[in-house]
Design a protein around this motif. Structure first.
Motif, mmCIF file in Angstrom:
data_model
loop_
_atom_site.group_PDB
_atom_site.id
_atom_site.type_symbol
_atom_site.label_atom_id
_atom_site.label_comp_id
_atom_site.label_asym_id
_atom_site.label_seq_id
_atom_site.Cartn_x
_atom_site.Cartn_y
_atom_site.Cartn_z
ATOM 1 N N ARG A 121 -8.842 0.170 -4.900
ATOM 2 C CA ARG A 121 -7.599 -0.219 -5.535
ATOM 3 C C ARG A 121 -7.720 -1.638 -6.057
ATOM 4 N N ASN B 116 3.737 8.631 6.529
ATOM 5 C CA ASN B 116 3.585 7.240 6.094
ATOM 6 C C ASN B 116 4.876 6.457 6.288
ATOM 7 N N SER C 28 2.609 14.062 4.127
ATOM 8 C CA SER C 28 1.962 12.750 4.190
ATOM 9 C C SER C 28 2.990 11.650 4.034
ATOM 10 N N ASN D 204 -3.671 10.431 7.693
ATOM 11 C CA ASN D 204 -3.720 9.099 7.113
ATOM 12 C C ASN D 204 -2.675 8.164 7.708
ATOM 13 N N ASP E 96 2.435 1.743 -3.457
ATOM 14 C CA ASP E 96 1.396 2.238 -4.364
ATOM 15 C C ASP E 96 1.154 3.721 -4.181
ATOM 16 N N GLU E 97 0.956 4.082 -2.907
ATOM 17 C CA GLU E 97 0.638 5.471 -2.612
ATOM 18 C C GLU E 97 1.799 6.377 -2.963
ATOM 19 N N THR E 98 2.989 5.916 -2.637
ATOM 20 C CA THR E 98 4.152 6.753 -2.891
ATOM 21 C C THR E 98 4.354 6.953 -4.384
ATOM 22 N N GLU F 290 2.053 7.188 -6.516
ATOM 23 C CA GLU F 290 1.107 8.237 -6.883
ATOM 24 C C GLU F 290 1.646 9.604 -6.477
ATOM 25 N N TYR F 291 2.208 9.663 -5.286
ATOM 26 C CA TYR F 291 2.798 10.922 -4.821
ATOM 27 C C TYR F 291 3.893 11.388 -5.775
ATOM 28 N N ILE G 230 0.841 -1.193 0.000
ATOM 29 C CA ILE G 230 0.000 0.000 0.000
ATOM 30 C C ILE G 230 0.875 1.241 0.000
ATOM 31 N N LYS H 243 -13.743 9.019 -2.576
ATOM 32 C CA LYS H 243 -12.750 8.085 -2.063
ATOM 33 C C LYS H 243 -13.353 6.701 -1.862
#
Lengths: 142, 718
Positions: free
Chosen positions: B353, B54, B50, B159, B15-17, B19-20, B12, B348
């Motif tokens: 995902r 994280n 964020s 988050n 994935d998020e990173t 996107e960042y 996760i 959201k």
């Protein structure tokens, strides 16, 4: 207790071969397969495994042995996120062997054999699948 | 260290990173255009914040450290203590590079490399800037100020879990100051009988509360008294909706389900808000209100131990994750059942995902369904069962819809590629000493993600070639009377089932005669063949393997062409000397289905894409001109090849009766086949990587009988 591994034993040509069961996804019967024109000799063709198109390898070419070329079954393995079928003449079964009983293969055989084990007075060559497939890939030029 | 992180958690995070990273890349390029745009700086700041949280949560200290330092840097930019210059942008890109590298290392299962270098550079810039600043005290307190500033702006996102714990403590320090401002309101809440039970929180409410406090919201208790209990249900929902717009509602008494049963005229609500005035405005807009009371609740008055809540979370990450999920679900249900939800928050919840692999599996399965469908259809017509036929018509429609829907799911906008262009162009202009303006449009056009992936390399390569070999150095451009800054334009648009992407530059251009001459010189084509070629065909010679102009200029076009063709696309080159050079890619939106002609050759069926077929014909007489067979088609002579021989298949069958006329780069070629079976929509599946080097096939499909059928690719076939 002695450390044991399980091997899948199959026949190819006059010899018996074994692979670690952990490297095998499944064994399927070969019904139909499609020839691929222009493909190198060690690629028999492609076949359909539940909607995925899987290449079928004839490793006797790589092992440089004679086989009867009457392939009935395919041992499915996964390599680099892709499934690959290895054509064999007959799958004999799965056997438990003690790791300590595996003897090193004579070096002149080549580095695709990880060892030799005696099973009920029959010699079984244990294959290094990863090495074989990477040899195929080098050969294919991919 | 990496090994101890829960694998799912790490996925996760990665994935998020990613996107960042994508977002940051875009923001940095925007910042370069608008160095004073505070909004961009704030957005970047927020992302880094964020990311820091994280990373710290899952113990990636190096990443957390770098994000933290970068955050400091951005803060100084925000306070105008550091100006956004080219160096600052480069530094930000370096930070980004480090983060991307770290993520790559993480996904490869390696440990993250040392951030020392990038940290040092940031440190230096910060040191320089703060040396100028006289107010040293400010710098010491910077971090605390910073959190507070964030809280005020509502920028803090909650988050991650660790942060919860940290900032609850910080908040408590800050709240003393805040309390002075709202002294008038600070009545003793526990005396008020009308909100009996409002301060007894359930576990999920405690989490909401902790989250709100963590977001920097102030907690208030509101008591609303309505005129008439008859319409209470309606009024209640109205009030919650209005209040929900200005803050986070933590709980209400009566609760949503109870209000339908209870006859009361009073509602108590606990809400977390940013600004008191917003709340007052909101209450003013609630109809039918007789009286209302607003009370500030200080944290000390809450009957809960916030630290305990957050420690619980910290102690068991899994349960924390579960709590968050539960919270989201509750939130969703609550809002669904009550009022029209806030659009941004619901969005959201509407997105899930999905692992790309399961999407591919789904796609494969639907492909299978399509095949079964055609098998059933042929059975139905074979046995002529009317009722089955009717049922199958519906079935067919449903399967088609399903297939369409999944195809849409796989589409990704070109933005994902285009966003990287500005930065890439920057690097190129520096590397090659060119001045460059780059424009792009059509980023909203969507393509299958597989196509998009494959498109990335040729697109960036062509930009590089144009910058390197087409755009002249500034002084040369001035001498030619052109503006010193070169321009590259990239635009994409959709045309039927294809997407056209054009890359255009205003450099020195490619001269078709020069290309042809050079191709002969390099021995790529025989001199005799040049004369007949059109200008466009001559330019296409530049895409032959091994081609380059002198000094290796325009080398590598063959690779680009190959990549484009491998996704079923074509490439065109147009150039006007000293005016423009235009490369056009025409690529299919999706490689998924294809209309194909099925032919038979030595008992095996092959598919030829209909898009490359001109016509088919029965063979009557074959004329031989030398040792090449030719036929006459529309008063032109077309050479005919035996497909079996091209494919190196032994085919002793004599009666090859049919010719498939295909087009290959504007030229007609006839292929001799045994039989023509008819047209069909086929689902294209990739061939194994093991077979990717074999030329002549673009993929495979599975026929109704389950057998694999290879798809011929006319372009690489010959």
């Amino acid at each position: 207790m002695a450390k044991e591994i399980q091997i899948l034993v199959f026949r190819l040509g006059t010899q018996l071969w074994g692979v670690n069961i952990l490297d095998v996804n499944e064994v399927v019967k070969i019904k139909l397969f499609t020839l691929v024109p222009r493909a190198p000799k060690h690629i028999l063709g492609v076949f359909n495994l539940r909607g995925q198109i899987i290449p079928l390898l004839d490793i006797s070419v790589i092992l440089n042995i004679n086989s009867y070329r009457s392939y009935k079954e395919a041992v499915i393995v996964e390599y680099d996120n892709e499934m690959i079928g290895i054509a064999v003449e007959k799958v004999i079964g799965v056997y438990r062997i003690e790791e300590s009983k595996i003897r090193p293969a004579p070096s002149e055989i080549g580095d695709h054999i990880s060892g030799i084990v005696d099973l009920n007075n029959k010699m079984i060559n244990l294959l290094k699948l990863e090495r074989i497939i990477s040899m195929v890939i080098e050969d294919t030029g991919f | 260290m990496v090994g101890s992180i829960d694998k799912e958690f790490l996925e996760i995070f990665i994935d998020e990173t990613l996107e960042y990273i994508n977002e940051m890349e875009y923001l940095i390029s925007k910042l370069q255009e608008q160095p004073n745009n505070k909004e961009i700086i704030n957005k970047l700041f927020r992302i880094l914040h964020s990311l820091k949280g994280n990373a710290a949560t899952i113990g990636l200290d190096k990443l957390a450290h770098v994000s933290h330092k970068a955050e400091d840097l951005l803060d100084l930019i925000r306070r105008n203590q550091i100006r956004v210059t080219k160096d600052t942008i480069t530094l930000l890109y370096k930070v980004l590079d480090y983060i991307s590298k770290a993520v790559n290392e993480l996904s490869a299962g390696k440990s993250i490399s040392s951030p020392e270098e990038v940290l040092l550079e940031i440190e230096q810039v910060i040191k320089q800037a703060t040396n100028f600043s006289e107010d040293k005290g400010e710098n010491i307190n910077r971090n605390i100020d910073d959190e507070k500033a964030l809280q005020k702006e509502g920028l803090l996102e909650s988050n991650d879990v660790k942060k919860m714990q940290q900032s609850t403590q910080k908040y408590q320090q800050g709240s003393i100051i805040n309390n002075i401002d709202i002294k008038e309101l600070n009545e003793d809440i526990t005396d008020s009988a009308s909100c009996l039970g409002i301060l007894d929180f359930t576990e999920s409410e405690k989490i909401k509360l902790a989250e709100a406090i963590n977001k920097g919201l102030s907690i208030y208790c509101i008591i609303l008294k309505f005129r008439d209990p008859t319409f209470i249900t309606f009024r209640y929902f109205q009030a919650l909706q209005r209040l929900g717009e200005v803050g986070d509602i933590i709980k209400s008494i009566p609760s949503g389900s109870d209000v339908l049963k209870m006859k009361t005229d009073t509602i108590s609500i606990i809400i977390g808000i940013k600004k008191l005035n917003d709340l007052k405005d909101a209450i003013r807009e609630i109809n039918d209100l007789v009286d209302h009371k607003i009370m500030r609740i200080s944290i000390n008055d809450l009957n809960i131990d916030l630290n305990k809540v957050s420690i619980d979370i910290e102690g068991d990450r899994l349960s924390a994750l579960e709590n968050i999920i539960k919270k989201i679900e509750e939130y969703g249900e609550e809002h669904k059942s009550l009022t029209e939800p806030e659009p941004t928050k619901l969005k959201k919840l509407q997105e899930v995902r999905i692992n790309v692999r399961s999407l591919d599996t789904l796609f494969n399965l639907v492909g299978e369904l399509v095949l079964i469908k055609s098998r059933l259809l042929s059975l139905a017509s074979q046995y002529d069962i009317q009722s089955l036929k009717e049922a199958l018509t519906t079935f067919e429609r449903l399967v088609n819809e399903l297939q369409n829907e999944i195809m849409l799911m796989r589409l990704v906008p070109l933005h994902y590629l285009f966003r990287r262009i500005p930065r890439f162009a920057n690097e190129l202009s520096e590397k090659y000493g060119k001045q460059l303006d780059i424009y792009y449009e059509g980023g909203e056009i969507a393509l299958d993600r597989k196509v998009l992936e494959e498109l990335s390399e040729p697109l960036f390569k062509i930009i590089e070639i144009l910058v390197k070999d087409d755009i002249e150095k500034p002084d040369v451009r001035v001498m030619k009377g052109k503006p010193s800054v070169g321009t590259i334009r990239i635009y994409a648009y959709r045309e039927g089932n294809r997407v056209i992407i054009t890359v255009e530059s205003d450099g020195k251009g490619l001269d078709s005669e020069e290309v042809a001459k050079r191709a002969v010189e390099l021995g790529l084509v025989p001199p005799s063949s040049i004369g007949k070629l059109t200008d466009e065909e001559k330019l296409m010679l530049a895409t032959l393997p091994g081609f380059s102009l002198r000094n290796n200029e325009f080398a590598g076009l063959d690779k680009i062409k190959h990549s484009i063709e491998s996704i079923g696309g074509t490439i065109e080159i147009y150039s006007k000397t000293d005016h423009e050079t235009k490369i056009t890619f025409k690529i299919p939106v999706s490689m998924a289905t294809l209309r194909a002609l099925l032919i038979k050759l030595k008992d095996q069926i092959y598919a030829i894409p209909v898009s490359s077929i001109i016509t088919t014909m029965k063979l009557n007489v074959l004329n031989s001109a030398g040792n090449i067979n030719v036929i006459k088609y529309q008063s032109k002579f077309v050479s005919v090849h035996d497909l079996a021989r091209i494919l190196e298949i032994e085919n002793k069958r004599k009666n090859k009766n049919y010719i498939v006329l295909i087009e290959k780069r504007g030229k007609y070629i006839g292929l001799l086949v045994d039989e023509i079976l008819g047209q069909e929509d086929i689902v294209v599946k990739p061939l194994s990587k093991l077979l990717s080097k074999i030329k002549g096939f673009s993929g495979a499909t599975i026929l109704g009988d389950g057998k694999v059928c290879l798809i011929l690719d006319p372009i690489s076939l010959l």
